[in-house]
Design an enzyme around this catalytic site. Sequence first.
Site, PDB file in Angstrom:
ATOM      1  N   ILE A  12      16.884   7.022  24.648  1.00 19.81           N
ATOM      2  CA  ILE A  12      16.627   8.075  25.644  1.00 19.81           C
ATOM      3  C   ILE A  12      16.025   7.464  26.907  1.00 19.81           C
ATOM      4  O   ILE A  12      16.400   7.827  28.031  1.00 19.81           O
ATOM      5  CB  ILE A  12      15.684   9.159  25.063  1.00 19.81           C
ATOM      6  CG1 ILE A  12      16.281   9.785  23.791  1.00 19.81           C
ATOM      7  CG2 ILE A  12      15.438  10.254  26.096  1.00 19.81           C
ATOM      8  CD1 ILE A  12      15.381  10.803  23.101  1.00 19.81           C
ATOM      9  N   TYR A 144       5.537  10.593  10.718  1.00 21.57           N
ATOM     10  CA  TYR A 144       6.094  10.590  12.087  1.00 21.57           C
ATOM     11  C   TYR A 144       5.754  11.910  12.790  1.00 21.57           C
ATOM     12  O   TYR A 144       5.200  11.924  13.895  1.00 21.57           O
ATOM     13  CB  TYR A 144       7.612  10.380  12.012  1.00 21.57           C
ATOM     14  CG  TYR A 144       8.343  10.605  13.321  1.00 21.57           C
ATOM     15  CD1 TYR A 144       8.262   9.679  14.352  1.00 21.57           C
ATOM     16  CD2 TYR A 144       9.124  11.745  13.520  1.00 21.57           C
ATOM     17  CE1 TYR A 144       8.935   9.881  15.552  1.00 21.57           C
ATOM     18  CE2 TYR A 144       9.804  11.953  14.707  1.00 21.57           C
ATOM     19  CZ  TYR A 144       9.708  11.021  15.726  1.00 21.57           C
ATOM     20  OH  TYR A 144      10.370  11.226  16.912  1.00 21.57           O
TER      21      TYR A 144
HETATM   22  P1  NAD Z   1      14.349   4.201  20.640  1.00 22.10           P
HETATM   23  O1  NAD Z   1      13.833   3.502  19.424  1.00 22.10           O
HETATM   24  O2  NAD Z   1      15.748   3.977  21.053  1.00 22.10           O
HETATM   25  O3  NAD Z   1      13.405   3.892  21.879  1.00 22.10           O
HETATM   26  C1  NAD Z   1      12.021   3.649  21.743  1.00 22.10           C
HETATM   27  C2  NAD Z   1      11.705   2.438  22.617  1.00 22.10           C
HETATM   28  O4  NAD Z   1      10.292   2.183  22.572  1.00 22.10           O
HETATM   29  C3  NAD Z   1      12.393   1.169  22.138  1.00 22.10           C
HETATM   30  O5  NAD Z   1      13.060   0.571  23.240  1.00 22.10           O
HETATM   31  C4  NAD Z   1      11.263   0.278  21.635  1.00 22.10           C
HETATM   32  O6  NAD Z   1      11.542  -1.098  21.825  1.00 22.10           O
HETATM   33  C5  NAD Z   1      10.089   0.772  22.464  1.00 22.10           C
HETATM   34  N1  NAD Z   1       8.782   0.602  21.824  1.00 22.10           N
HETATM   35  C6  NAD Z   1       8.428   0.992  20.583  1.00 22.10           C
HETATM   36  N2  NAD Z   1       7.150   0.676  20.353  1.00 22.10           N
HETATM   37  C7  NAD Z   1       6.693   0.058  21.470  1.00 22.10           C
HETATM   38  C8  NAD Z   1       5.437  -0.503  21.844  1.00 22.10           C
HETATM   39  N3  NAD Z   1       4.389  -0.538  21.001  1.00 22.10           N
HETATM   40  N4  NAD Z   1       5.310  -1.036  23.078  1.00 22.10           N
HETATM   41  C9  NAD Z   1       6.354  -1.034  23.943  1.00 22.10           C
HETATM   42  N5  NAD Z   1       7.567  -0.524  23.640  1.00 22.10           N
HETATM   43  C10 NAD Z   1       7.732   0.014  22.416  1.00 22.10           C
HETATM   44  O7  NAD Z   1      14.058   5.768  20.407  1.00 22.10           O
HETATM   45  P2  NAD Z   1      14.619   7.018  21.233  1.00 22.10           P
HETATM   46  O8  NAD Z   1      15.582   7.726  20.378  1.00 22.10           O
HETATM   47  O9  NAD Z   1      15.030   6.607  22.599  1.00 22.10           O
HETATM   48  O10 NAD Z   1      13.308   7.908  21.303  1.00 22.10           O
HETATM   49  C11 NAD Z   1      12.495   7.955  22.477  1.00 22.10           C
HETATM   50  C12 NAD Z   1      11.344   8.917  22.213  1.00 22.10           C
HETATM   51  O11 NAD Z   1      11.851  10.218  21.928  1.00 22.10           O
HETATM   52  C13 NAD Z   1      10.481   8.524  21.003  1.00 22.10           C
HETATM   53  O12 NAD Z   1       9.141   8.831  21.292  1.00 22.10           O
HETATM   54  C14 NAD Z   1      10.996   9.414  19.906  1.00 22.10           C
HETATM   55  O13 NAD Z   1      10.018   9.650  18.913  1.00 22.10           O
HETATM   56  C15 NAD Z   1      11.338  10.670  20.689  1.00 22.10           C
HETATM   57  N6  NAD Z   1      12.365  11.503  20.036  1.00 22.10           N
HETATM   58  C16 NAD Z   1      13.637  11.018  19.866  1.00 22.10           C
HETATM   59  C17 NAD Z   1      14.587  11.829  19.251  1.00 22.10           C
HETATM   60  C18 NAD Z   1      16.019  11.369  19.048  1.00 22.10           C
HETATM   61  O14 NAD Z   1      16.800  12.105  18.447  1.00 22.10           O
HETATM   62  N7  NAD Z   1      16.404  10.216  19.525  1.00 22.10           N
HETATM   63  C19 NAD Z   1      14.248  13.105  18.785  1.00 22.10           C
HETATM   64  C20 NAD Z   1      12.943  13.547  18.955  1.00 22.10           C
HETATM   65  C21 NAD Z   1      12.003  12.745  19.604  1.00 22.10           C
END
Ligand code: NAD
Length: 274
Positions: A12, A144
């Site tokens: 995202i 989570y």
């Molecule tokens: P993703 O895993 O693709 O992206 C998360 C990013 O955060 C990754 O690039 C990772 O390298 C980085 N990251 C993780 N821990 C880190 C840290 N300690 N320091 C620096 N960088 C760090 O996940 P996503 O699907 O893009 O999700 C983005 C956000 O949206 C998250 O908070 C997730 O919980 C939330 N979310 C996603 C969904 C979905 O369906 N994808 C649904 C609900 C909520």
Amino acid sequence: MKVVVTGAAGFIGSHLVDKLLSQGYTVTGIDNLSAGRLENLEETLGYESFKLVRADLLDPSAWSNEFRGAEIVFHLAANPEVRHSVREPLEHYHQNLTATMHVLEVARRHRVNTIVYASSSTVYGDPEQIPTPESHPLKPISIYGATKAAAESLLETYSRLYGIKTLILRYANIVGPRLRHGVIYDFIMKLLRDPARLEILGDGSQRKSYLHVSDAINATLAALDNLIVTGEYSETYNVGNEDWTTVREIAEHCCKSDGFRRGQIHIQAGYSRR
Ligand code: NAD
């Protein structure tokens, strides 16, 4: 306007960076590349108005200066894997909640105006009402979901105590290009390993709401505009669809897709809640 996106190299986050740059923002992305990929940013890395800082949010000394002069912080970095949260609750807690606390503290010190937070519909647990209103009680059934609910509470408290504006977005299951986790990704990976058999955990009746990532980004920016217009200090929105599909239906779609037409679905009881 300068903004910061944590988790910029993720699914995202990278789409959000694309959109913000196209709208003329100056963007600093922070990502430790634990799950994110540089390929997700290959079109944006050449932009003068974009900078990627490779740093871990758990080590604020490595990135805190990046918040200087930022108006808005979009905090998306997290570990989004529910299964990881079940296996490694304490590690997950630090990745999602300790990291959020550091973001809030650094934002307070640098007088950031607004924090936009990527929460999740998992904060509701098994909701009694679908579509679920934002006023529904929060009863997460995963670590989570609990870290997301706790982070929301921290954000709201920072808003009341320190006057930081907070926008909380409870995303449903977001899908689209660059997605590398979640049920659909897992099913495709399983079918690539064994095109004849797709095992699903649980009874397959779990319901999920899906939204395309471009709609999620548009909703995020529309909610942000609304926060600015209304002058509210803290707003929370569900970001999803009113319709839903079952895990079994998703499995059937995956098995019918090109290349996997031989796939047979096998149900295996087990943990699959999200
Ligand atoms: P993703 O895993 O693709 O992206 C998360 C990013 O955060 C990754 O690039 C990772 O390298 C980085 N990251 C993780 N821990 C880190 C840290 N300690 N320091 C620096 N960088 C760090 O996940 P996503 O699907 O893009 O999700 C983005 C956000 O949206 C998250 O908070 C997730 O919980 C939330 N979310 C996603 C969904 C979905 O369906 N994808 C649904 C609900 C909520």
